[in-house]
Write a protein that holds these residues in place. Sequence first.
Motif, PDB file in Angstrom:
ATOM      1  N   ASN A  52       0.726  -1.288  -0.079  1.00 41.38           N
ATOM      2  CA  ASN A  52       0.032   0.102   0.036  1.00 41.38           C
ATOM      3  C   ASN A  52       0.705   1.163  -0.032  1.00 41.38           C
ATOM      4  O   ASN A  52       0.744   2.275  -0.776  1.00 41.38           O
ATOM      5  CB  ASN A  52      -0.755   0.072   1.286  1.00 41.38           C
ATOM      6  N   ILE A  53       1.994   1.162   0.643  1.00 42.33           N
ATOM      7  CA  ILE A  53       2.892   2.414   0.749  1.00 42.33           C
ATOM      8  C   ILE A  53       3.310   2.712  -0.678  1.00 42.33           C
ATOM      9  O   ILE A  53       3.564   3.831  -1.003  1.00 42.33           O
ATOM     10  CB  ILE A  53       3.918   2.152   1.783  1.00 42.33           C
ATOM     11  N   TYR A  54       3.650   1.657  -1.276  1.00 46.75           N
ATOM     12  CA  TYR A  54       4.278   1.746  -2.741  1.00 46.75           C
ATOM     13  C   TYR A  54       3.365   2.343  -3.418  1.00 46.75           C
ATOM     14  O   TYR A  54       3.350   3.190  -4.304  1.00 46.75           O
ATOM     15  CB  TYR A  54       4.849   0.460  -3.267  1.00 46.75           C
ATOM     16  N   LYS A  55       2.146   1.872  -3.461  1.00 48.86           N
ATOM     17  CA  LYS A  55       1.053   1.901  -4.368  1.00 48.86           C
ATOM     18  C   LYS A  55       0.555   3.573  -4.201  1.00 48.86           C
ATOM     19  O   LYS A  55       0.363   4.349  -4.934  1.00 48.86           O
ATOM     20  CB  LYS A  55      -0.312   1.424  -4.053  1.00 48.86           C
ATOM     21  N   LYS A  56       0.705   3.848  -2.911  1.00 50.92           N
ATOM     22  CA  LYS A  56       0.348   5.444  -2.601  1.00 50.92           C
ATOM     23  C   LYS A  56       1.361   6.274  -3.222  1.00 50.92           C
ATOM     24  O   LYS A  56       1.009   7.483  -3.765  1.00 50.92           O
ATOM     25  CB  LYS A  56       0.182   5.554  -1.091  1.00 50.92           C
ATOM     26  N   ALA A  57       2.469   6.016  -3.089  1.00 47.57           N
ATOM     27  CA  ALA A  57       3.747   6.874  -3.658  1.00 47.57           C
ATOM     28  C   ALA A  57       3.543   6.819  -5.155  1.00 47.57           C
ATOM     29  O   ALA A  57       3.851   7.806  -5.831  1.00 47.57           O
ATOM     30  CB  ALA A  57       4.900   6.303  -3.251  1.00 47.57           C
TER      31      ALA A  57
END
Lengths: 490, 490
Positions: A405-410
């Motif tokens: 999720n952190i990757y996707k958000k970035a």
Amino acid sequence: MSKGLPTRSENYSEWYNELVKKADLAENSAVRGCMIIKPYGYSIWEKMQRALDDMFKETGHQNAYFPLFIPKSFLSKEASHVEGFAKECAVITHYRLKNDPDGNGVIVDPEAKLEEELIVRPTSETVIWSSFKNWVQSYRNLPLLINQWANVVRWEMRTRIFLRTSEFLWQEGHTAHATKKEAEEETAQMLEIYAKFAEEWMALPVVKGRKTANERFAGADDTLCIEAMMQDGKALQAGTSHFLGQNFAKAFDVKFQDKSGALEYVWGTSWGVSTRLMGALIMAHSDDLGLVLPPKLAPIQIVIVPIFKGDEQLEKIAEKVAPIVKSLKAKGVSVKFDDDDQARPGWKFAEYELKGVPLRVAIGMRDLENNTVEIARRDTLTKETVELDGIEAYLIETLDKIQENIYKKALDFRTENTKEVNSWDEFLVKIEEGGFLMAHWDGTSETEDKIKDLTKATIRCIPLDSEMEEGKCVLTGNPSKQRVVFARSY
Amino acid sequence: MSKGLPTRSENYSEWYNELVKKADLAENSAVRGCMIIKPYGYSIWEKMQRALDDMFKETGHQNAYFPLFIPKSFLSKEASHVEGFAKECAVITHYRLKNDPDGNGVIVDPEAKLEEELIVRPTSETVIWSSFKNWVQSYRNLPLLINQWANVVRWEMRTRIFLRTSEFLWQEGHTAHATKKEAEEETAQMLEIYAKFAEEWMALPVVKGRKTANERFAGADDTLCIEAMMQDGKALQAGTSHFLGQNFAKAFDVKFQDKSGALEYVWGTSWGVSTRLMGALIMAHSDDLGLVLPPKLAPIQIVIVPIFKGDEQLEKIAEKVAPIVKSLKAKGVSVKFDDDDQARPGWKFAEYELKGVPLRVAIGMRDLENNTVEIARRDTLTKETVELDGIEAYLIETLDKIQENIYKKALDFRTENTKEVNSWDEFLVKIEEGGFLMAHWDGTSETEDKIKDLTKATIRCIPLDSEMEEGKCVLTGNPSKQRVVFARSY
């Protein structure tokens, strides 16, 4: 419960500075421009080091260590290198102090002057290539695939913790090859490794590209890079991989006998990432409550906070928690049971939010009755009550989801803030909004310089995977075959 | 098949120098007194680092990083520290080079002179204690248990690779405690860790002891040490752990509020081991054929050498060996199958002996028929033919035996070369034979200095575990209650 951080929208720069300090990552030292990396910050750096080091070794590289000092004359051997690195550096002129005859502590002993001044390494190409000369005789000694973990010093006038400091920690790879093709492949391979590390470990999407001649490493024929977008829309160069051609081989006379018996110069590469990645990690993901760390790099992945009154309740909770902690640790999860009775749960919650611990588990007396716990995710700030049975698997699964999720958000943020720009007027408007501008450029350094002067935007890279497209330079209207990435940067 | 090493009996010193070079451990650099640690040497150092780091973390220590540079004035803050460390050090006076107007490369820019000179850290007490001042307010911040892996520089006039170099790598632990007792316990604990590492990993027996006032760390109230015996009978100090009392707390004004609310100075320790351990490892165990490495620190623990003619034979052997290699690797054993067809087996045997690979397995066509291999031990130089069935378990067991045997051999050597000496005449004779002399000493620095002047022997330590015994000083005849260890040393 925020720990007195400025918000990102109020003052992004202050938010960063305060976050670095309040989350105990690092601080400025008494020595101008040098930082102290505190234990919590250093433990993140150690995780980065371990992951990168494993990848380097898997691809056949070996670590070594070369001297901190470089004789002044070495720097001058490669013409463009000296232009790039000799200017702002720490110079050692003497090798002894003595007691001040006037009694004011110690002074430099004028009799202990070095014949030739030494430079504290700003990068180690010169000292390493002077060794390669002795290490290479024949094609059978090649390739040399060397990496070094070290501190380097570049005397910076305007410093900022992790992003630009006079001393920083890094790894520098230095390789020598029999053929141009092999060296080019190595350059590309290491860029791929950096991109993989950024995306899979740091949860940081990056654009892989080539630097323009202006931005190339001093001494390289070609510089590849990964560029990431920070939350203020600025670009941050997160790693570089240089194809050195035969420049250092010629400067240091490094030749080898090929299979036919002929003497040839070897081909070189160098590549590095530094504690600057810490700055990128912080600025890409964190929020107004504090750090947001991708689980793969979080020193503490899960914190368990007991909600209790008195020792008896704490004991009951501890008893319930112990096998969970044990089982998580056995599975390689870094978990902390915070049974400190001097701090309130609310204070702890805010503290672990500030420190970016990905998962917080709260457990109180009612949870014991219900056989549940409350789980809070740092990335989404959501809470849920979950059955204790099978909790370990659920927590591990959730860590994976947080990483994704952190990757996707970035990535979503970068996608939203990457814009095609087709006219100069548009460029001037959009560059103020921040983000990456994909624009045509006529390929000249003059135009690049002019755009920088006018807008402070630089060409971050010519993307490796972007499509060819006929177009006109956004400034001059001259023909162009490919869009490049413009942005303001750190 | 020795690789042209001098023998130890011919010239121990040359044997060491040549071995370091020929086994590809390290070499001198173009910078006076600074060494290059080559990949093979560095991989041993990495194993040492990993083992020590694990032990430090198990006992609650955290890594951090402090600046390379120390303002000159910092050094003067602790009176005896400056005496010990300010003298021979690298001094940075300028921060910029510029092009030589005469066209001779680059020169120091006289306009870029630092207001206060910087010293390259010889050790980091001063810079770390100046941080501790900000890190400690109350007893709740204590203890601080910090370690740093770093490079340090002490300008040495006579250098020797690993043993005494101007730049070396080390770890330095720095801790702060609320009570004297706690700091003393930390000092003792870290000495135990060093002794355990030396004995269990390096297979190096050590004497744990206390330094005399003469040999104490500059700034310490008490210095504990481990001392090892090399094969020439000389002593080598392999690690030190210092009780700093409140010296640095007072010099840097580091106070804390105790539970009663009173302000008190904290108590400190520091402790370190360095790449000097590499020198100890080499000199303690190796022989005239090359390195002898304890399996726990050997970069390659087992090498498998095929004896073959032509690709077909090699393929058959490789097929047989593949599952063994796989199974050993899965068990954490570092194993190399050397299928290079450009070198003869005899050359390889000598090469791996030189490199100290603990176990060599040779396998040829006859072995395939008989379902056997030939195993050669590096420590005993013995060979045996062994059934292939269950070979993995046998090899792993043998590695353990080698580790034990190397330790035992070094211990036996030390026992043989440790002698009680009861008169000055005897002292003069025995000190020429080398080894440790256990002798009575009257406890004065004068006597210690005089013995050093007369014999070059120093008191290596006052052993922690030796028995009290009434006696007379070997030089002065004055009363003494305990024997101490005299030796010549590195």
